[in-house]
Design a protein around this motif. Structure first.
Motif, mmCIF file in Angstrom:
data_model
loop_
_atom_site.group_PDB
_atom_site.id
_atom_site.type_symbol
_atom_site.label_atom_id
_atom_site.label_comp_id
_atom_site.label_asym_id
_atom_site.label_seq_id
_atom_site.Cartn_x
_atom_site.Cartn_y
_atom_site.Cartn_z
ATOM 1 N N LYS A 1 -46.168 52.686 24.662
ATOM 2 C CA LYS A 1 -45.292 54.078 23.619
ATOM 3 C C LYS A 1 -44.294 54.131 25.300
ATOM 4 O O LYS A 1 -44.170 54.307 25.969
ATOM 5 N N LEU A 2 -42.866 54.575 25.022
ATOM 6 C CA LEU A 2 -41.648 55.063 25.240
ATOM 7 C C LEU A 2 -41.655 56.726 25.713
ATOM 8 O O LEU A 2 -41.787 57.519 24.837
ATOM 9 N N SER A 3 -41.613 56.752 26.769
ATOM 10 C CA SER A 3 -42.597 58.252 27.097
ATOM 11 C C SER A 3 -41.026 59.251 26.969
ATOM 12 O O SER A 3 -41.037 60.352 27.015
ATOM 13 N N CYS B 1 -24.895 53.825 29.537
ATOM 14 C CA CYS B 1 -26.444 53.537 30.431
ATOM 15 C C CYS B 1 -27.149 54.913 30.253
ATOM 16 O O CYS B 1 -27.167 55.719 30.642
ATOM 17 N N VAL B 2 -28.855 54.214 29.951
ATOM 18 C CA VAL B 2 -29.829 54.783 29.046
ATOM 19 C C VAL B 2 -30.748 54.275 30.247
ATOM 20 O O VAL B 2 -31.196 53.638 30.796
ATOM 21 N N LEU B 3 -31.806 55.731 31.187
ATOM 22 C CA LEU B 3 -33.022 55.772 31.495
ATOM 23 C C LEU B 3 -34.624 55.796 30.834
ATOM 24 O O LEU B 3 -33.925 56.457 30.326
ATOM 25 N N GLY B 4 -35.125 55.141 30.564
ATOM 26 C CA GLY B 4 -36.251 55.196 29.594
ATOM 27 C C GLY B 4 -37.860 55.040 30.774
ATOM 28 O O GLY B 4 -37.090 54.727 31.815
ATOM 29 N N ILE B 5 -38.664 55.294 30.334
ATOM 30 C CA ILE B 5 -39.828 55.587 31.094
ATOM 31 C C ILE B 5 -40.932 55.323 30.091
ATOM 32 O O ILE B 5 -40.539 55.550 29.517
ATOM 33 N N ILE B 6 -41.119 53.704 30.009
ATOM 34 C CA ILE B 6 -42.770 53.123 29.616
ATOM 35 C C ILE B 6 -44.127 53.559 30.122
ATOM 36 O O ILE B 6 -44.440 53.582 31.272
ATOM 37 N N SER B 7 -45.079 54.127 29.234
ATOM 38 C CA SER B 7 -45.905 54.596 29.690
ATOM 39 C C SER B 7 -46.797 53.536 30.298
ATOM 40 O O SER B 7 -46.697 52.155 29.874
ATOM 41 N N SER C 1 -38.930 51.071 19.917
ATOM 42 C CA SER C 1 -38.569 52.353 20.764
ATOM 43 C C SER C 1 -37.250 52.756 21.986
ATOM 44 O O SER C 1 -36.485 52.778 22.295
ATOM 45 N N TRP C 2 -36.805 50.973 21.458
ATOM 46 C CA TRP C 2 -35.814 50.038 22.868
ATOM 47 C C TRP C 2 -34.716 49.432 21.786
ATOM 48 O O TRP C 2 -35.659 47.959 21.739
ATOM 49 N N ASP C 3 -33.698 49.774 22.088
ATOM 50 C CA ASP C 3 -32.450 48.928 21.252
ATOM 51 C C ASP C 3 -31.419 48.492 22.129
ATOM 52 O O ASP C 3 -30.872 48.442 21.526
#
Length: 482
Positions: free
Chosen positions: A296-298, A285-291, A255-257
């Motif tokens: 999983k990418l929440s 610029c991308v922000l992500g939150i991982i469980s 899910s993260w590329d």
């Protein structure tokens, strides 16, 4: 296959004889590269796997082109010749070595566990520049392959401490590729003449499918019981904390590329991991939150930056994410215009943004600040309804002075067993003595931060200056797997 034509202006002069010699060399190399394909075709004209063989032949032709036109040379570590010796790489030590020389005493309330630090350690003895008809291209000193240096702290039922040391390269896919070739292969892409950098970009992509090496040398972090190494230019790699072996890239189940920033942060309360990822193309610029369980990418959101920045860290509080936008930019188009890939623009703007944990670009509240480049945040926290830490206004400053010509790296705070008060723990750091060329690990009581270390652990070999470390508290029964 589409073809492209590039026109380069090369500084200086190249005489006809040298060009002739270069292309004579290329023809010889090309001939030796194509011959295996022709021989295989003659032997087994009906059984040959054309696509696979053509791909291999194309790779050999490109290698021959690079070998003919590009000459790898050693480059100095720093512009200054002072204190360069400990930037040089070291070899892997092999099996973990028990340490016998400890000055002072490791405290009884120091937790059992592993102190581990990442750093730059070039595979072939030195960083390499290339010289070619296109000009010169070079690395910068942070670009060596990642090497982990780990200390294992265990104690027996009588409270006696045992400390052992081990080091090992982070074996990314590009590391394994160059190690198998047993020679420098990736062309440097950060500094130098613009034609040489552009040529390096193109040839690295054609030969290896990536612009530059995945060095994974900057930080090491833990999430959901797993440990990862990381650098800004690629995904993290999972490692075995006991053997230091490298496992697979971590893309959160596909899910993260894009790359991670080097300092993802665990959110207080939820245990989620907040990450940033920058790229030279949109979205910048991308922000992500991982469980919290890492499966999983929440949340994933484009922050809608109008340029690519070198983003090293993100801040978190109970409810907010803190992001920085400063004038240190990454721009491949600048190279084509005669500039450098990474540039600090002192006339540019800088700002700090605060957004809700699951917010989007429109939810960010920006605070304009003086132009600067901030790589690290000391702390971010909330006080009632206010989010503090934005000014980095210093509340308390204490110093620990090392002896002359002693320098440290990878310092971390380690809480005491059962500690709960402010400063209830220890600072642990690698320290190198430039006069004796001896490396140690110092343990410093943070309640007596200006005092001498409570313990100085002399290592069995020199440890080069490096970057970030961490301490992972682990019971003895697990560490004994080493």
């Amino acid at each position: 296959m589409a073809s492209s034509c590039f026109a380069f202006q090369v500084n200086g002069s190249v005489n006809r004889q040298s060009i002739s010699q270069t292309f004579d060399h290329f023809k010889t190399s090309l001939s030796s590269s194509v011959k295996p394909f022709l021989k295989e075709l003659q032997r087994n004209p009906m059984r040959i796997d054309v696509s696979k063989t053509m791909k291999q032949t194309t790779g050999r032709v490109l290698d021959a082109f690079v070998d003919s036109l590009f000459h790898f040379v050693d480059q100095p570590w720093l512009p200054s010749q002072i204190f360069q010796s400990n930037f040089a790489p070291v070899e892997e030590i092999g099996e973990a070595v028990q340490i016998t020389t400890i000055e002072g005493k490791i405290p009884a309330d120091f937790p059992e566990g592993i102190y581990i630090r990442n750093g730059s350690n070039p595979l072939f003895g030195d960083l390499k520049s290339t010289i070619s008809m296109f000009g010169r291209s070079s690395h910068i000193w942070v670009e060596g392959e990642g090497m982990l240096h780990a200390l294992y702290f265990t104690k027996d039922t009588h409270g006696n401490w045992t400390v052992s040391y081990k080091n090992k390269y982070v074996e990314s896919e590009t590391f394994k590729l160059e190690k198998q070739r047993n020679r420098p292969s990736f062309l440097p892409t950060v500094e130098g003449d613009s034609p040489a950098i552009l040529a390096a970009y193109i040839l690295n992509v054609l030969r290896f499918g990536t612009v530059t090496k995945h060095i994974s040398n900057t930080n090491i972090f833990e999430h959901s019981g797993k440990v990862y190494t990381i650098a800004e230019n690629y995904l993290p790699q999972e490692i075995d904390i006991f053997t230091l072996e490298t496992y697979n890239d971590w893309d959160i189940n596909g899910s993260w590329d894009r790359p991670f920033s080097s300092h993802p942060k665990r959110a207080p309360g939820t245990g989620e991991l907040v990450i940033m990822g920058v790229d030279a193309k949109k979205p910048f610029c991308v922000l992500g939150i991982i469980s919290a369980d890492g499966k999983k990418l929440s949340h994933k959101v484009d922050l809608k930056f109008n340029k690519s920045i070198l983003c090293h860290e993100v801040g978190v509080t109970q409810k907010y994410n803190v992001i920085m936008d400063y004038p240190l930019t990454v721009d491949i188009s600048r190279v084509a215009k005669g500039g450098q890939l990474i540039k600090y623009d002192k006339e540019g703007h800088a700002r700090i943004g605060v957004m809700p944990r699951y917010g989007d670009a429109d939810s960010i509240r920006w605070f304009e600040v003086e132009p600067h480049c901030t790589f690290h945040l000391f702390n971010c926290f909330e006080d009632g309804d206010e989010m503090e830490g934005i000014s980095e206004e210093l509340i308390k400053v204490e110093n620990h002075n090392f002896k002359e010509n002693h320098f440290c790296s990878g310092a971390v705070f380690v809480s005491k067993d059962g500690g709960y008060e402010e400063d209830d723990g220890y600072i642990v750091s690698f320290v190198h003595d430039e006069d004796t060329n001896v490396s140690q690990v110092h343990i410093i009581d943070t309640k007596k931060f200006g005092s001498e270390p409570v313990a100085k652990i002399t290592l069995p070999q020199r440890v080069p200056y490096g970057f970030h470390g961490t301490y992972i508290a682990i019971p003895t029964k697990k560490i004994n797997k080493v």
